[in-house]
Design an enzyme around this catalytic site. Structure first.
Site, mmCIF file in Angstrom:
data_model
loop_
_atom_site.group_PDB
_atom_site.id
_atom_site.type_symbol
_atom_site.label_atom_id
_atom_site.label_comp_id
_atom_site.label_asym_id
_atom_site.label_seq_id
_atom_site.Cartn_x
_atom_site.Cartn_y
_atom_site.Cartn_z
ATOM 1 N N SER A 1 0.814 -1.160 -0.009
ATOM 2 C CA SER A 1 -0.264 -0.007 0.468
ATOM 3 C C SER A 1 0.691 1.422 -0.132
ATOM 4 O O SER A 1 1.830 1.630 0.634
ATOM 5 C CB SER A 1 -1.004 -0.091 1.380
ATOM 6 O OG SER A 1 -1.903 1.871 1.470
ATOM 7 N N ASN B 1 -15.043 3.073 6.586
ATOM 8 C CA ASN B 1 -14.406 4.383 6.874
ATOM 9 C C ASN B 1 -13.822 4.529 5.009
ATOM 10 O O ASN B 1 -13.584 6.300 5.043
ATOM 11 C CB ASN B 1 -12.165 3.747 6.954
ATOM 12 C CG ASN B 1 -13.927 2.860 8.201
ATOM 13 O OD1 ASN B 1 -13.981 3.434 8.497
ATOM 14 N ND2 ASN B 1 -12.934 1.361 8.384
ATOM 15 N N LYS C 1 1.840 -3.866 6.266
ATOM 16 C CA LYS C 1 2.754 -3.445 5.152
ATOM 17 C C LYS C 1 4.049 -3.712 4.673
ATOM 18 O O LYS C 1 4.891 -3.749 4.046
ATOM 19 C CB LYS C 1 1.699 -2.554 4.562
ATOM 20 C CG LYS C 1 -0.013 -3.019 4.712
ATOM 21 C CD LYS C 1 -0.175 -3.623 3.278
ATOM 22 C CE LYS C 1 -1.291 -4.462 3.358
ATOM 23 N NZ LYS C 1 -2.142 -5.776 3.093
ATOM 24 N N ASN D 1 -5.107 4.767 -4.267
ATOM 25 C CA ASN D 1 -6.474 4.453 -3.275
ATOM 26 C C ASN D 1 -7.747 3.420 -4.889
ATOM 27 O O ASN D 1 -7.714 3.809 -5.258
ATOM 28 C CB ASN D 1 -7.143 5.323 -3.015
ATOM 29 C CG ASN D 1 -6.471 6.305 -2.258
ATOM 30 O OD1 ASN D 1 -4.873 6.684 -1.818
ATOM 31 N ND2 ASN D 1 -6.784 6.218 -1.016
ATOM 32 N N TYR E 1 -1.774 -1.385 11.257
ATOM 33 C CA TYR E 1 -2.199 -2.266 9.985
ATOM 34 C C TYR E 1 -1.070 -1.311 8.753
ATOM 35 O O TYR E 1 -0.275 -2.296 7.580
ATOM 36 C CB TYR E 1 -3.058 -1.374 8.837
ATOM 37 C CG TYR E 1 -3.639 -1.064 8.052
ATOM 38 C CD1 TYR E 1 -3.640 -2.349 7.099
ATOM 39 C CD2 TYR E 1 -3.450 0.004 6.919
ATOM 40 C CE1 TYR E 1 -4.482 -2.437 5.813
ATOM 41 C CE2 TYR E 1 -3.274 0.063 5.743
ATOM 42 C CZ TYR E 1 -4.044 -0.814 4.808
ATOM 43 O OH TYR E 1 -3.678 -1.827 3.423
HETATM 44 N N1 UFG Z 1 -12.511 10.941 3.261
HETATM 45 C C1 UFG Z 1 -13.961 11.735 4.114
HETATM 46 N N2 UFG Z 1 -14.473 11.288 4.267
HETATM 47 C C2 UFG Z 1 -14.739 10.112 4.713
HETATM 48 C C3 UFG Z 1 -13.875 9.053 4.420
HETATM 49 C C4 UFG Z 1 -12.977 9.410 3.382
HETATM 50 O O1 UFG Z 1 -13.509 13.097 3.647
HETATM 51 O O2 UFG Z 1 -16.069 9.722 5.029
HETATM 52 C C5 UFG Z 1 -11.071 11.469 2.642
HETATM 53 C C6 UFG Z 1 -10.181 11.538 3.381
HETATM 54 O O3 UFG Z 1 -9.751 11.914 4.615
HETATM 55 C C7 UFG Z 1 -8.636 10.996 2.627
HETATM 56 C C8 UFG Z 1 -9.770 10.867 1.440
HETATM 57 O O4 UFG Z 1 -10.801 11.061 1.552
HETATM 58 O O5 UFG Z 1 -8.511 12.308 2.877
HETATM 59 C C9 UFG Z 1 -9.010 9.469 1.447
HETATM 60 O O6 UFG Z 1 -9.610 8.463 2.516
HETATM 61 P P1 UFG Z 1 -9.842 6.650 2.659
HETATM 62 O O7 UFG Z 1 -10.641 5.967 3.968
HETATM 63 O O8 UFG Z 1 -11.002 6.314 0.686
HETATM 64 O O9 UFG Z 1 -8.558 6.558 1.356
HETATM 65 P P2 UFG Z 1 -7.383 6.847 2.327
HETATM 66 O O10 UFG Z 1 -6.441 7.433 1.764
HETATM 67 O O11 UFG Z 1 -7.514 7.039 4.330
HETATM 68 O O12 UFG Z 1 -7.205 5.622 2.873
HETATM 69 C C10 UFG Z 1 -5.946 4.661 2.392
HETATM 70 C C11 UFG Z 1 -5.947 3.041 2.032
HETATM 71 C C12 UFG Z 1 -5.998 2.471 3.659
HETATM 72 C C13 UFG Z 1 -4.667 3.300 3.842
HETATM 73 C C14 UFG Z 1 -4.171 4.910 3.676
HETATM 74 C C15 UFG Z 1 -3.819 5.054 4.550
HETATM 75 O O13 UFG Z 1 -7.487 3.125 2.263
HETATM 76 O O14 UFG Z 1 -6.004 0.888 2.895
HETATM 77 O O15 UFG Z 1 -4.775 5.130 2.849
HETATM 78 O O16 UFG Z 1 -3.220 6.281 4.318
HETATM 79 F F1 UFG Z 1 -4.394 2.301 4.918
#
Ligand code: UFG
Length: 341
Positions: A126, A200, A155, A181, A151
């Protein structure tokens, strides 16, 4: 003889899409999944899309005994290991569950591979390993940052376990794909992402809000140092991502790698903000997604996107689907599972 791939976690989001692309590319596929965070509907979807009765075994990769039965029953020369837990928050509360599920199962897989003479493995890594990179886009040489969750740590640990195993066990080859993503769904709308409980991740939250299951989306922060203040990510279509696995397995089978262990970023190379994503979703699908801006989410990085040159030039793989197509597929899938016309 037909090349066959064992796909662990093949009933999951990325695993099911990869099972389709492998089958379409002429590979035999065996799916293993413990169905702890997935269901047989995905396997049925894969069978329907491909028209192939892909074998399925319910087994927990944590159980060496259960997994060994699969190694005994089927002949395969490659493994793609998706089976893992992936909720960052949960991993902070239940670190041992994560170390067991993600690290323990990987050790089982690798040791059975060496015992049964299985040569090639693709590991699902990831972009989380980069944390907030000092320079963007992130290349494979960008230093990894200390993980901020168990988590994320699993990785990094699994990448290192793979590197060390490949160095030690002759004949073993490995590729770690660092996903950015992953979003979207198969264009047939027969398989897609199926989060349990409150999502999430951004896109499932958007599709469920559009479907009326959630009242409104919370956008986590509009005060970042980015063009519109919301976070930047590299959203990669799940079908494009699935195809990267087909290319990676083929590279190892055909001995085309530059080294026995390789790492590739799998993304589009294009940063997209949260607000841009929400607006594109609304425009492409002509549906409203009520949202409000709230505070930052703990642990979020401001911006991360991929330098994809290595994957483009070395793997010969490139993301093809547009964000519009991907978000249309995500919505078609949500409508399919909710029976929305
Ligand atoms: N976001 C929102 N509202 C939500 C959900 C997400 O504004 O309800 C925003 C987050 O703040 C982020 C973006 O959307 O800026 C993407 O969020 P995600 O949760 O979809 O993805 P992430 O980039 O946080 O997660 C990814 C991977 C995970 C990993 C993580 C680590 O999906 O597996 O990066 O940073 F662990």
């Amino acid at each position: 003889m037909k090349n066959t791939v064992l796909v662990t976690g093949g009933a999951g989001f990325i695993g099911s899409h990869t099972a389709v692309e492998l089958t379409n590319a002429g590979f035999g596929v065996v799916i293993v999944d413990d169905l702890s965070n997935s269901d047989m509907g995905a396997v049925e979807g894969v069978r329907k899309i491909t028209g192939v009765e892909i074998p399925f075994e319910k087994a927990d990769c944590n159980s060496r005994e259960e997994l060994e039965q699969v190694f005994k029953k089927y002949k395969f020369n490659s493994v793609i290991h998706f089976a893992a837990s992936k909720a960052v928050g949960e991993s902070v509360e239940k670190p041992l569950l994560y170390y067991r599920n993600n690290v323990g199962s990987f050790v089982n897989i690798l040791s059975l591979m060496s015992e049964y003479g299985v040569s090639n493995i693709v590991f699902s890594s990831s972009a989380t390993v980069y944390g907030q990179p000092d320079t963007l886009p992130a290349t494979e040489q960008t230093p990894r940052k200390p993980a901020t969750s168990p988590y994320g740590n699993t990785k990094q640990m699994c990448e290192d376990i793979l590197r060390d195993s490949v160095a030690a066990y002759k004949g073993l080859k490995g590729i770690a794909l660092r996903y950015f993503n992953p979003i979207g769904a198969h264009p047939s709308a027969l398989i897609g992402e199926l989060p349990k409980g409150v999502p999430n991740n951004l896109v499932p939250f958007i599709t469920q809000t559009a479907a009326g299951i959630r009242k409104e989306l919370s956008v986590f922060g509009d005060d970042y140092n980015t063009p519109d203040g919301s976070c930047l990510r590299d959203y990669i279509d799940v079908v494009d991502l699935a195809k990267a696995h087909v290319v990676a397995v083929t590279r190892m089978i055909e001995n085309k790698g530059k080294a026995e262990y390789e790492i590739f970023n799998i993304g589009t190379g294009v940063p997209v903000s949260v607000l841009e994503l929400v607006n594109t979703f609304q425009k492409v699908n002509d549906v409203k997604v009520p949202y409000k801006i709230v505070g930052r989410r703990a642990g979020d990085v401001e911006a991360v996107w991929a330098d994809t040159k290595l994957a483009n030039n070395e793997l010969g793989w490139k993301a093809e689907r547009t964000l519009d197509d991907t978000l249309a597929s995500a919505w078609a899938w949500e409508k399919h599972i909710r029976n929305i016309k």
